[in-house]
Design a protein around this motif. Structure first.
Motif, short mmCIF file in Angstrom:
data_model
loop_
_atom_site.label_atom_id
_atom_site.label_comp_id
_atom_site.label_asym_id
_atom_site.label_seq_id
_atom_site.Cartn_x
_atom_site.Cartn_y
_atom_site.Cartn_z
N GLU A 1 0.65 -1.11 0.04
CA GLU A 1 -0.09 0.02 -0.19
C GLU A 1 0.93 1.27 0.12
O GLU A 1 0.67 2.28 -0.80
CB GLU A 1 -0.77 0.10 1.33
CG GLU A 1 -2.16 -0.77 1.07
CD GLU A 1 -3.10 -0.66 2.34
OE1 GLU A 1 -3.75 0.38 2.28
OE2 GLU A 1 -2.94 -1.36 3.36
N LEU B 1 2.90 1.82 -3.24
CA LEU B 1 1.83 2.36 -4.58
C LEU B 1 1.53 3.90 -4.22
O LEU B 1 1.66 4.50 -5.23
CB LEU B 1 0.61 1.49 -4.34
CG LEU B 1 0.65 0.20 -4.87
CD1 LEU B 1 -0.77 -0.62 -4.50
CD2 LEU B 1 0.91 -0.05 -6.35
N PHE B 2 1.44 4.16 -3.10
CA PHE B 2 1.09 5.70 -2.82
C PHE B 2 2.47 6.43 -3.06
O PHE B 2 2.37 7.44 -4.08
CB PHE B 2 0.89 5.77 -1.17
CG PHE B 2 0.68 7.20 -1.01
CD1 PHE B 2 -0.58 7.93 -1.37
CD2 PHE B 2 1.46 7.85 -0.33
CE1 PHE B 2 -0.56 9.19 -0.91
CE2 PHE B 2 1.47 9.36 0.07
CZ PHE B 2 0.31 9.94 -0.34
N THR C 1 4.63 -5.34 -5.39
CA THR C 1 4.43 -4.02 -5.84
C THR C 1 5.21 -3.87 -7.44
O THR C 1 4.28 -3.08 -8.08
CB THR C 1 4.99 -2.99 -4.93
OG1 THR C 1 4.51 -2.97 -3.73
CG2 THR C 1 4.85 -1.64 -5.72
N GLU D 1 -4.28 4.98 -7.94
CA GLU D 1 -5.12 5.25 -6.91
C GLU D 1 -6.31 4.19 -6.93
O GLU D 1 -6.79 3.62 -5.44
CB GLU D 1 -5.92 6.59 -7.32
CG GLU D 1 -6.91 7.22 -6.31
CD GLU D 1 -7.53 8.56 -6.55
OE1 GLU D 1 -8.35 9.06 -5.75
OE2 GLU D 1 -7.22 9.06 -7.42
N SER E 1 -4.56 1.56 -5.00
CA SER E 1 -4.37 1.82 -3.48
C SER E 1 -5.74 1.52 -2.53
O SER E 1 -5.49 0.97 -1.60
CB SER E 1 -3.92 3.28 -3.25
OG SER E 1 -3.94 3.35 -1.88
N ASN F 1 -1.87 7.54 4.43
CA ASN F 1 -1.01 7.67 3.45
C ASN F 1 -0.49 9.16 3.61
O ASN F 1 -1.13 9.92 3.60
CB ASN F 1 -1.61 7.56 2.19
CG ASN F 1 -1.68 6.20 1.63
OD1 ASN F 1 -0.87 5.31 2.10
ND2 ASN F 1 -2.31 5.71 0.57
#
Length: 271
Positions: free
Chosen positions: A121, A124-125, A167, A188, A191, A234
Motif C-alpha cells: 500500500e 503504491l502511494f 508492488t 489510486e 491503493s 498515506n
C-alpha cells in the motif's frame, strides 16, 4: 458498473474471497492467469461479446470457457471465470474489467499472506507521488510508442530490489496494460483496492513537515473513531501548507492547515 454488472461483480468478489480463503490456492499464479484472461478478452472483442451474450445460456457460456481456457490456465482460474460468465453483465466490457480487478486482488492476497500488504500500500502511494512530480518519468511510462519490454525494463530498474515484488509486479502490469486509464488513476484505484482488502479506508494526509509517530497514532485513532472504521494513513509532505494537516478521505477533505486559514481570512477581507 451498474445494474446487472454490479450484482455480477459483487457475486464474483464473494466467490473470489471464498476461493482465496483456501491457502492452498496459489494467489500469485491466480493473479497472473486472470490478468492473461483480461488481456485475451481485451483483444478478442467477439469472444467477449459471446461470453456476455444473454441470448446464450449461462451454462453454455461456462462450457465455452472450459473448452477455450481449460488447457491454458489452472483449475481455480477456470472455475472462477466460468462462474463469472454464468452471470449477466450490462456491458460486455464489464466482464474483463471485473476479471482485472480480481487479478489485482489476487496479487494483494499474496501480499497479505506474506504479511507485506502494508508495505505494498505504502509503496503504491509513494510511487504515485513520484510519478506525479516527475514529468519525464511519467512521459516514459505512458509513451504509446515505447515497447512493453522497454517500460518493463525501466520499472525493474526503478523498483527491483527496492520495492516489494508484489508492488513491482502490479505496477508493471498497470503500466504495460493501462486499459484506457491514466497512470495516476490506476495507481489510486490499486491503493483503494489494497485498503479494501483490510476493510479499511485510506486517508491521504498532507502536512508541512513529517508527522511524528505519536502524531500519526493520535490522528489515526481520531479518524477511526470519527468514521467507525480502521483508517490507513498515506502521508505526504508539502511545505506550501505552512502548518497543520490536510486530510482527504475519498471526496471529503478535512483542512486544518495554516494556508487554508489564511485563505479564509483573505476571502473575508476581500468580501
Amino acid at each position: 458498473m451498474n445494474g446487472a454488472s454490479r450484482e455480477a461483480l459483487t457475486s464474483a468478489r464473494e466467490r473470489f474471497n471464498a476461493l482465496t480463503d483456501d491457502t492452498s490456492v496459489d494467489a500469485a499464479k491466480l493473479a497472473e492467469e486472470l490478468a492473461a484472461v483480461t488481456a485475451l478478452l481485451d483483444r478478442e472483442v467477439s469472444l467477449r461479446r459471446v461470453l456476455t451474450d444473454p441470448a446464450q445460456g449461462g451454462e453454455a457460456r461456462a462450457e465455452l470457457v472450459g473448452r477455450l481456457l481449460g488447457s491454458q490456465i489452472g483449475g481455480s482460474a477456470v472455475a472462477l471465470v466460468s462462474d463469472m460468465v454464468r452471470s449477466r453483465w450490462s456491458r460486455s466490457r464489464d466482464l474483463p474489467d471485473a476479471i482485472e480487478e480480481l487479478a489485482y486482488s489476487a496479487d494483494l492476497v499474496a501480499a497479505q499472506r506474506a504479511g507485506t500488504l502494508d508495505d505494498v500500500e505504502d509503496e503504491l502511494f509513494r510511487f504515485g507521488r513520484i510519478v506525479a512530480s516527475n514529468g519525464e518519468l511519467r512521459r516514459a511510462l505512458t509513451d504509446r510508442n515505447a515497447s512493453a519490454a522497454a517500460k518493463t525494463e525501466l520499472l525493474r530498474s526503478l523498483l527491483g530490489g527496492r520495492a516489494n515484488p508484489v508492488t513491482e509486479r502490479i505496477v508493471i502490469r498497470l503500466v504495460v496494460q493501462p486499459r484506457g486509464r491514466s497512470l495516476e488513476a490506476g495507481l489510486e484505484a490499486l491503493s483503494k483496492l489494497a485498503a479494501t482488502r483490510r476493510d479499511r479506508m485510506v486517508a491521504v494526509v498532507t502536512s508541512a513537515v513529517p508527522l511524528s509517530e505519536g502524531q500519526r497514532q493520535r490522528l489515526g485513532a481520531a479518524l477511526t473513531e470519527l468514521y467507525g472504521r480502521q483508517i490507513h494513513l498515506n502521508l505526504d509532505v508539502d511545505p506550501e501548507v505552512l502548518g497543520g494537516v490536510q486530510v482527504r478521505i475519498g471526496d471529503e477533505v478535512i483542512n486544518g492547515t495554516i494556508a487554508e486559514r489564511l485563505d479564509q481570512v483573505s476571502q473575508r477581507m476581500a468580501g
